[in-house]
Design a protein around this motif. Structure first.
Motif, PDB file in Angstrom:
ATOM      1  N   UNK A   1       0.796  -1.218   0.000  1.00 20.03           N
ATOM      2  CA  UNK A   1       0.000   0.000   0.000  1.00 20.03           C
ATOM      3  C   UNK A   1       0.829   1.268   0.000  1.00 20.03           C
ATOM      4  N   UNK A   2       2.083   1.183  -0.427  1.00 17.57           N
ATOM      5  CA  UNK A   2       2.976   2.340  -0.369  1.00 17.57           C
ATOM      6  C   UNK A   2       3.439   2.832  -1.739  1.00 17.57           C
ATOM      7  N   UNK A   3       3.134   2.095  -2.814  1.00 17.09           N
ATOM      8  CA  UNK A   3       3.607   2.513  -4.135  1.00 17.09           C
ATOM      9  C   UNK A   3       2.945   3.826  -4.544  1.00 17.09           C
ATOM     10  N   UNK A   4       3.710   4.692  -5.221  1.00 14.87           N
ATOM     11  CA  UNK A   4       3.117   5.952  -5.673  1.00 14.87           C
ATOM     12  C   UNK A   4       2.224   5.728  -6.888  1.00 14.87           C
ATOM     13  N   UNK A   5       1.198   6.521  -7.009  1.00  8.74           N
ATOM     14  CA  UNK A   5       0.318   6.445  -8.163  1.00  8.74           C
ATOM     15  C   UNK A   5      -1.138   6.357  -7.765  1.00  8.74           C
ATOM     16  N   UNK A   6      -1.977   6.220  -8.766  1.00  7.19           N
ATOM     17  CA  UNK A   6      -3.434   6.122  -8.586  1.00  7.19           C
ATOM     18  C   UNK A   6      -3.781   4.722  -8.119  1.00  7.19           C
ATOM     19  N   UNK A   7      -4.512   4.607  -7.029  1.00  5.90           N
ATOM     20  CA  UNK A   7      -4.853   3.311  -6.468  1.00  5.90           C
ATOM     21  C   UNK A   7      -6.308   2.944  -6.662  1.00  5.90           C
ATOM     22  N   UNK A   8      -6.550   1.644  -6.760  1.00 10.23           N
ATOM     23  CA  UNK A   8      -7.896   1.077  -6.786  1.00 10.23           C
ATOM     24  C   UNK A   8      -7.813  -0.218  -5.989  1.00 10.23           C
ATOM     25  N   UNK A   9      -8.911  -0.617  -5.382  1.00 10.30           N
ATOM     26  CA  UNK A   9      -8.858  -1.738  -4.445  1.00 10.30           C
ATOM     27  C   UNK A   9      -9.670  -2.929  -4.918  1.00 10.30           C
ATOM     28  N   UNK A  10      -9.135  -4.132  -4.618  1.00  9.79           N
ATOM     29  CA  UNK A  10      -9.779  -5.397  -4.969  1.00  9.79           C
ATOM     30  C   UNK A  10      -9.706  -6.343  -3.789  1.00  9.79           C
ATOM     31  N   UNK A  11     -10.733  -7.184  -3.643  1.00 11.04           N
ATOM     32  CA  UNK A  11     -10.679  -8.254  -2.645  1.00 11.04           C
ATOM     33  C   UNK A  11      -9.560  -9.219  -3.031  1.00 11.04           C
ATOM     34  N   UNK A  12      -9.129  -9.998  -2.084  1.00 12.47           N
ATOM     35  CA  UNK A  12      -8.097 -11.008  -2.363  1.00 12.47           C
ATOM     36  C   UNK A  12      -8.755 -12.238  -2.992  1.00 12.47           C
ATOM     37  N   UNK A  13      -9.444 -12.015  -4.090  1.00 10.69           N
ATOM     38  CA  UNK A  13     -10.219 -13.057  -4.746  1.00 10.69           C
ATOM     39  C   UNK A  13     -10.123 -12.856  -6.259  1.00 10.69           C
ATOM     40  N   UNK A  14      -9.773 -13.928  -6.975  1.00  9.65           N
ATOM     41  CA  UNK A  14      -9.643 -13.849  -8.432  1.00  9.65           C
ATOM     42  C   UNK A  14     -10.974 -13.498  -9.089  1.00  9.65           C
ATOM     43  N   UNK A  15     -12.096 -13.905  -8.478  1.00  7.00           N
ATOM     44  CA  UNK A  15     -13.414 -13.595  -9.044  1.00  7.00           C
ATOM     45  C   UNK A  15     -13.675 -12.090  -9.052  1.00  7.00           C
ATOM     46  N   UNK A  16     -13.230 -11.398  -8.017  1.00  8.62           N
ATOM     47  CA  UNK A  16     -13.411  -9.946  -7.972  1.00  8.62           C
ATOM     48  C   UNK A  16     -12.598  -9.280  -9.078  1.00  8.62           C
ATOM     49  N   UNK A  17     -11.395  -9.784  -9.334  1.00  8.57           N
ATOM     50  CA  UNK A  17     -10.584  -9.238 -10.426  1.00  8.57           C
ATOM     51  C   UNK A  17     -11.280  -9.476 -11.760  1.00  8.57           C
ATOM     52  N   UNK A  18     -11.823 -10.676 -11.958  1.00 14.25           N
ATOM     53  CA  UNK A  18     -12.525 -10.989 -13.210  1.00 14.25           C
ATOM     54  C   UNK A  18     -13.722 -10.061 -13.409  1.00 14.25           C
TER      55      UNK A  18
END
Length: 93
Positions: free
Chosen positions: A43-60
């Motif tokens: 959670x420290x990288x610079x740039x625009x962030x967006x959040x996802x659950x730790x679940x491949x289905x949420x990414x899909x």
């Protein structure tokens, strides 16, 4: 006897399931100032962030609904999606 006030935990919305969850439970995807998209487990990288659950289905779901692309204001290449998917399914730091 005084007690410390409870610290409020920041909440973020998952792009896949659209549920509000504590920030620490989610994985941050980040678009760097150079335009590179990657996952940020710390959670420290610079740039625009967006959040996802730790679940491949949420990414899909986020990719299918183009929510990830909208969050970053750019089209997400399939190679990047595959890399994000392998990082989510693989061991986390």
């Amino acid at each position: 006897m005084s007690t410390k006030p409870q610290k409020r935990q920041p909440m973020r919305q998952c792009l896949g399931c659209r549920e509000m969850k504590p920030k620490r439970e989610l994985i941050r995807a980040v678009r760097s100032p150079e335009g590179e998209v990657s996952l940020d487990f710390v959670g420290k990288k610079p740039g625009r962030g967006a959040y996802l659950c730790r679940d491949a289905e949420c990414l899909k779901r986020a990719v299918k609904s183009r929510a990830l692309g909208r969050a970053f204001g750019t089209e997400i290449p399939q190679a990047v999606v595959d890399e994000l998917n392998s990082q989510i399914e693989g061991p986390t730091e």
